[in-house]
Design an enzyme around this catalytic site. Structure first.
Site, PDB file in Angstrom:
ATOM      1  N   CYS A 139       1.016  -0.727  -0.096  1.00 38.89           N
ATOM      2  CA  CYS A 139      -0.737   0.097   0.308  1.00 38.89           C
ATOM      3  C   CYS A 139       0.867   1.575  -0.409  1.00 38.89           C
ATOM      4  CB  CYS A 139      -1.128   0.349   1.611  1.00 38.89           C
ATOM      5  SG  CYS A 139      -1.810   1.497   1.478  1.00 38.89           S
ATOM      6  N   HIS A 182      -9.308  -3.752  -2.092  1.00 38.67           N
ATOM      7  CA  HIS A 182      -8.426  -2.704  -1.255  1.00 38.67           C
ATOM      8  C   HIS A 182      -8.908  -1.044  -1.097  1.00 38.67           C
ATOM      9  CE1 HIS A 182      -3.776  -2.383  -0.474  1.00 38.67           C
ATOM     10  NE2 HIS A 182      -4.349  -0.741  -0.773  1.00 38.67           N
ATOM     11  N   GLU A 183      -8.902  -1.069  -2.354  1.00 39.91           N
ATOM     12  CA  GLU A 183      -9.034   0.782  -2.238  1.00 39.91           C
ATOM     13  C   GLU A 183     -10.846   1.024  -1.767  1.00 39.91           C
ATOM     14  OE1 GLU A 183      -6.771   2.232  -3.379  1.00 39.91           O
ATOM     15  OE2 GLU A 183      -5.302   0.422  -3.756  1.00 39.91           O
ATOM     16  N   HIS A 186      -9.612   1.410   1.957  1.00 41.55           N
ATOM     17  CA  HIS A 186      -9.708   3.086   2.496  1.00 41.55           C
ATOM     18  C   HIS A 186     -10.571   3.794   2.668  1.00 41.55           C
ATOM     19  CE1 HIS A 186      -5.411   2.455   2.232  1.00 41.55           C
ATOM     20  NE2 HIS A 186      -5.209   1.552   1.178  1.00 41.55           N
TER      21      HIS A 186
HETATM   22  C1  4LI Z   1       5.775  -1.602 -11.157  1.00 40.60           C
HETATM   23  C2  4LI Z   1       5.477  -1.296 -13.018  1.00 40.60           C
HETATM   24  C3  4LI Z   1       4.694  -9.066  -5.745  1.00 40.60           C
HETATM   25  C4  4LI Z   1       4.627  -8.425  -4.029  1.00 40.60           C
HETATM   26  C5  4LI Z   1       3.666  -8.874  -7.054  1.00 40.60           C
HETATM   27  C6  4LI Z   1       5.309  -2.496 -10.681  1.00 40.60           C
HETATM   28  C7  4LI Z   1       4.289  -1.611 -13.120  1.00 40.60           C
HETATM   29  C8  4LI Z   1       3.242  -7.899  -3.780  1.00 40.60           C
HETATM   30  C9  4LI Z   1       3.008  -8.633  -5.912  1.00 40.60           C
HETATM   31  C10 4LI Z   1       3.697  -2.161 -11.364  1.00 40.60           C
HETATM   32  C11 4LI Z   1       2.433  -8.203  -4.285  1.00 40.60           C
HETATM   33  C12 4LI Z   1       3.243  -2.353 -11.431  1.00 40.60           C
HETATM   34  C13 4LI Z   1       1.027  -4.766  -6.529  1.00 40.60           C
HETATM   35  C14 4LI Z   1      -0.478  -4.618  -4.695  1.00 40.60           C
HETATM   36  C15 4LI Z   1       0.854  -6.220  -5.277  1.00 40.60           C
HETATM   37  C16 4LI Z   1       3.507  -7.467  -2.300  1.00 40.60           C
HETATM   38  C17 4LI Z   1      -1.225  -1.987  -4.411  1.00 40.60           C
HETATM   39  C18 4LI Z   1       3.556  -3.987  -8.871  1.00 40.60           C
HETATM   40  C19 4LI Z   1       2.356  -2.362  -8.399  1.00 40.60           C
HETATM   41  C20 4LI Z   1       2.779  -4.759  -7.820  1.00 40.60           C
HETATM   42  C21 4LI Z   1       1.523  -2.769  -7.814  1.00 40.60           C
HETATM   43  C22 4LI Z   1      -4.094  -2.542  -4.154  1.00 40.60           C
HETATM   44  C23 4LI Z   1      -2.864  -4.245  -3.222  1.00 40.60           C
HETATM   45  C24 4LI Z   1      -1.866  -3.060  -5.292  1.00 40.60           C
HETATM   46  C25 4LI Z   1       1.441  -8.461  -6.917  1.00 40.60           C
HETATM   47  C26 4LI Z   1       3.719  -7.474   0.178  1.00 40.60           C
HETATM   48  C27 4LI Z   1       0.363  -0.352  -3.695  1.00 40.60           C
HETATM   49  N1  4LI Z   1       0.124  -4.076  -5.677  1.00 40.60           N
HETATM   50  N2  4LI Z   1       0.828  -5.969  -5.860  1.00 40.60           N
HETATM   51  N3  4LI Z   1      -0.477  -5.843  -4.140  1.00 40.60           N
HETATM   52  N4  4LI Z   1       2.811  -3.317  -9.491  1.00 40.60           N
HETATM   53  N5  4LI Z   1       1.405  -3.898  -7.254  1.00 40.60           N
HETATM   54  N6  4LI Z   1      -1.551  -3.445  -4.152  1.00 40.60           N
HETATM   55  N7  4LI Z   1       1.304  -7.151  -4.073  1.00 40.60           N
HETATM   56  N8  4LI Z   1       4.227  -8.199  -1.139  1.00 40.60           N
HETATM   57  N9  4LI Z   1      -0.530  -1.636  -4.403  1.00 40.60           N
HETATM   58  O1  4LI Z   1       3.115  -5.976  -2.222  1.00 40.60           O
HETATM   59  O2  4LI Z   1      -1.533  -1.035  -5.935  1.00 40.60           O
HETATM   60  S1  4LI Z   1      -4.092  -4.215  -3.673  1.00 40.60           S
HETATM   61 CL1  4LI Z   1       1.616  -2.190 -12.287  1.00 40.60          CL
HETATM   62 NI    NI Z   2      -3.581   0.715  -0.078  1.00 39.33          NI
END
Ligand code: 4LI
Ligand code: NI
Length: 212
Positions: A139, A182-183, A186
């Site tokens: 997050c 998730h959103e 929030h």
């Molecule tokens: C770079 C360029 C590994 C670890 C895999 C990165 C473009 C985790 C996942 C991204 C994980 C993009 C994401 C979310 C997770 C982890 C969110 C990378 C961005 C993967 C988004 C809201 C949860 C959303 C899949 C602790 C900031 N996003 N990964 N979870 N990506 N991203 N969430 N999990 N392990 N969070 O976090 O936007 S729902 Cl697209």
């Molecule tokens: Ni969040």
């Protein structure tokens, strides 16, 4: 003292790019409050904030812009994370990369599985089956790793208003259903780690779908 309206007016200025400095972190009470529904038809300021939120997500996923603005990548953002206690969420989920017969990635630059601002979004029905992202969740308002399965609904039907103030309904599953859950959380003052079992963060629950 700055009011919410003043903060929102700063965020929507044409020259402003949302950065990590605009995003509040855990400990700020706004993240634990229940956000207000937005008035319909939408006001211009609420439409503009939604556009800025999508722009932030696009920049955060772009290697050049992300480095320049020092952004952490995200696929979702909620207005309370900007200290705006309104039920506005932005979702920008890239499509799965496609590959040709030789295994080369087919570039699809402007291709998103989800590219939406949702106003007053609510889950109107959900599966009994649960699901969690295999690697856990992150997050933008949480500057630490909180490991564990974030247990959510496997499938959801969401009702919301789009940027044209039109009522929409969408059914989502898999990763695409995790992001809006998730959103929406929030906007209800709920953090992802509230859904992690504190005793055994990686405990497998009966029938829980693991998304990878
Ligand atoms: C770079 C360029 C590994 C670890 C895999 C990165 C473009 C985790 C996942 C991204 C994980 C993009 C994401 C979310 C997770 C982890 C969110 C990378 C961005 C993967 C988004 C809201 C949860 C959303 C899949 C602790 C900031 N996003 N990964 N979870 N990506 N991203 N969430 N999990 N392990 N969070 O976090 O936007 S729902 Cl697209
Ligand atoms: Ni969040």
């Amino acid at each position: 003292m700055t009011t919410q309206d003043e903060r929102q007016n700063k965020l929507i200025r044409p020259s402003h790019y949302i950065t990590m400095d605009d995003i509040i972190r855990e400990g700020n009470p706004t993240l634990r409050g229940v956000a207000e529904r937005v008035a319909l038809p939408l006001s211009n300021v609420d439409i503009l904030l939604g556009e800025k939120m999508i722009q932030f997500l696009r920049n955060s996923q772009d290697p050049v812009m992300a480095e320049k603005l020092e952004l952490r990548a995200g696929v979702g953002l909620a207005a309370p994370q900007l200290d705006i206690s309104k039920r506005i969420i932005a979702l920008l989920v890239p499509s799965e990369p496609k590959f040709d017969e030789e295994g080369n990635e087919i570039p699809s630059k402007e291709d998103y599985a989800l590219n939406t601002v949702m106003y007053n979004a609510r889950i109107i029905s959900h599966s009994v089956e649960e699901a969690a992202i295999a690697t856990g969740e992150g997050c933008l308002s949480v500057d630490r790793e909180v490991p564990g399965y974030v247990v959510r609904h496997a499938r959801v039907t969401i009702e919301y208003y789009d940027k044209n103030s039109e009522k929409k309904k969408i059914r989502l599953k898999g990763f695409h259903s995790m992001v809006p859950q998730h959103e929406i959380d929030h906007t209800d003052g709920i953090m992802f780690y509230d859904h992690i079992d504190p005793e055994n963060p990686w405990k497998m629950r009966e029938g829980m779908q693991i998304i990878d």
